[in-house]
Scaffold this active site. Structure first.
Site, PDB file in Angstrom:
ATOM      1  NE  ARG A   1      -3.019   0.440   3.266  1.00  0.00           N
ATOM      2  CZ  ARG A   1      -2.010   0.500   4.359  1.00  0.00           C
ATOM      3  NH1 ARG A   1      -1.471   1.783   4.677  1.00  0.00           N
ATOM      4  NH2 ARG A   1      -2.389  -0.374   5.383  1.00  0.00           N
TER       5      ARG A   1
ATOM      6  CE1 TYR B   1     -16.737  11.455 -15.815  1.00  0.00           C
ATOM      7  CE2 TYR B   1     -16.029  11.319 -13.235  1.00  0.00           C
ATOM      8  CZ  TYR B   1     -16.468  10.775 -14.452  1.00  0.00           C
ATOM      9  OH  TYR B   1     -16.878   9.473 -14.551  1.00  0.00           O
TER      10      TYR B   1
ATOM     11  CG  ASP C   1      -9.876  15.735 -14.818  1.00  0.00           C
ATOM     12  OD1 ASP C   1      -9.293  15.574 -15.680  1.00  0.00           O
ATOM     13  OD2 ASP C   1     -10.815  15.483 -14.262  1.00  0.00           O
TER      14      ASP C   1
ATOM     15  CE  LYS D   1     -12.909   7.908 -18.491  1.00  0.00           C
ATOM     16  NZ  LYS D   1     -13.211   9.291 -17.733  1.00  0.00           N
TER      17      LYS D   1
END
Ligand SMILES: *Cc1c(COP(=O)(O)O)cnc(C)c1O
Length: 396
Positions: free
Chosen positions: A53, A105, A177, A202
């Site tokens: 992690r 978004y 973003d 994407k």
């Protein structure tokens, strides 16, 4: 032979990951380290990895790679774009305030309005293309200005450098973003932003096979804070997905170049079609953000939106198409057609939607790698069907 990445253009750097891989074997692809924990060779001195992690060698290749591409101090890989965005917002505390693009978004809109509000993090939605509105909207407790450019689905353009200038005067961070552009076309950190965020689901991965998020922080001190949150919150990207994403990124340059060129051809063809009411595409010199966009980016990208007269013709058009996938998401080898009214903006009341230009006739197309003449032929035959039926219904 060692290779310093910085000597080369981004297109070259994308293809070579060897600079970030442990050089012991000479492998050109990183090994997938399926290990949750790491043996410590010494009792009183621990190695660079202890628990996955907190850090994993496969993830580190991806994190170093995206940091290099965006030109930041440190990169971080998350389980999704929303995990990256949410983790960045966790740098804030109760009582802080965020200025945010009004056409952000949908998932970011939901996080800000439904989740962060419960933790007393305030927000104001602003039209980021209107710099005087941005300047007027700062509050004494504003800590972050959150930008998405080009925005979704209407591809509004925000002037990153000007927003940075306003934010710095108020001692605020700027988060951008950069999902639609990727570092291949736009590098917000070079324009003064503090954190750049991606839905790597994407264009970066590019094959509709991974959900992933990335963030790059410009300076060490803030990077340390985001690293702390990544470990504390724990929304990390698994090693296999790190590997898939790295594999996809190798071809980002050639994919985005080809898709952008096809998008340009399709945009031009759509614009001259009588059934199309509007085409939204930053590559057009008539796009209101064209000059700002090309000052801060090196291409228009592969996403465009366009509108048909109404829902009935839109439905027929979509049902008559043979090539594009009709789905949410974007940025893949296959062209993806989305219907914002019932997909990305379904949660928004119709009136709010239409006020923003997201009508019942609006479609968003993310252009893939199919032969562009095939795509244009397909679009034209579907428009022909839609316009004929349009005429029939008009006469009834
Ligand atoms: C898809 C998307 C996100 C969310 O990313 P996920 O990987 O789906 O969590 C954020 N911003 C933009 C612009 C997106 O297109």
């Amino acid at each position: 032979m060692s290779r310093s990445q910085n000597d080369f253009d981004i297109e070259t750097r994308l293809t070579s990951q060897s600079a970030f891989i442990d050089s012991a074997t000479g492998a050109v692809n990183p090994p997938i380290h399926y290990s949750s924990t790491f043996h410590q060779h010494q009792f009183d001195q621990f190695g660079p990895y202890d628990y996955s992690r907190s850090g994993n060698p496969t993830r580190k290749v991806l994190e170093d790679m995206i940091a290099d591409l965006e030109g930041g101090a440190k990169g971080f890989a998350f389980a999704s774009g929303m995990a990256a965005i949410s983790s960045a917002f966790m740098l804030l505390s109760a009582g802080d305030h965020v200025l945010i693009s009004e056409d952000v978004y949908g998932g970011t809109f939901r996080m800000i309005t439904q989740v962060l509000s419960r933790f007393k993090i305030e927000h104001t939605f602003v039209n980021m293309t209107d710099l005087s509105e941005v300047a007027r909207s700062f509050q004494p407790n504003t800590k972050v200005v959150y930008v998405e450019t080009p925005s979704n689905p209407l591809l509004h353009i925000t002037d990153i450098e000007e927003v940075v200038r306003l934010a710095k005067a108020k001692n605020c961070f700027v988060f951008v973003d950069n999902t639609f552009m990727t570092p291949f076309l736009q590098r917000p950190l070079e324009l003064g932003a503090d954190i750049v965020i991606h839905s790597a689901t994407k264009f970066l991965s590019g094959h509709s096979d991974v959900v992933a998020g990335l963030a790059v922080v410009k300076d060490e001190q803030l990077a340390e804070q985001l690293g702390y949150i990544q470990n504390a919150f724990g929304s990390i990207l698994g090693v296999h997905d790190c590997w898939l994403l790295l594999r996809g990124m190798k071809t980002l340059g050639v994919r985005l170049k080809q898709s952008s060129q096809s998008a340009n051809e399709i945009a031009l063809r759509l614009q001259s079609h009588p059934l199309i009411e509007a085409v939204y595409y930053p590559g057009f010199t008539t796009h209101p953000g064209h000059s700002v966009h090309f000052r801060q980016s090196s291409g228009a990208g592969a996403v465009l939106s366009f509108s048909l007269p109404n829902q009935a013709t839109t439905k027929l058009f979509v049902e008559s198409l043979k090539i594009p996938v009709f789905a949410v998401s974007l940025g893949a080898v296959e062209s993806i057609l989305s219907y914002p009214a019932t997909m990305s903006h379904a949660a928004m009341p119709k009136k709010e939607r239409e006020k923003r230009g997201i009508t019942d006739g609006l479609l968003r197309l993310s252009v893939g790698l199919e032969n562009v003449d095939d795509l244009i032929k397909d679009i034209e035959q579907a428009l022909l069907v839609a316009s004929k039926i349009g005429e029939v219904t008009e006469h009834v």
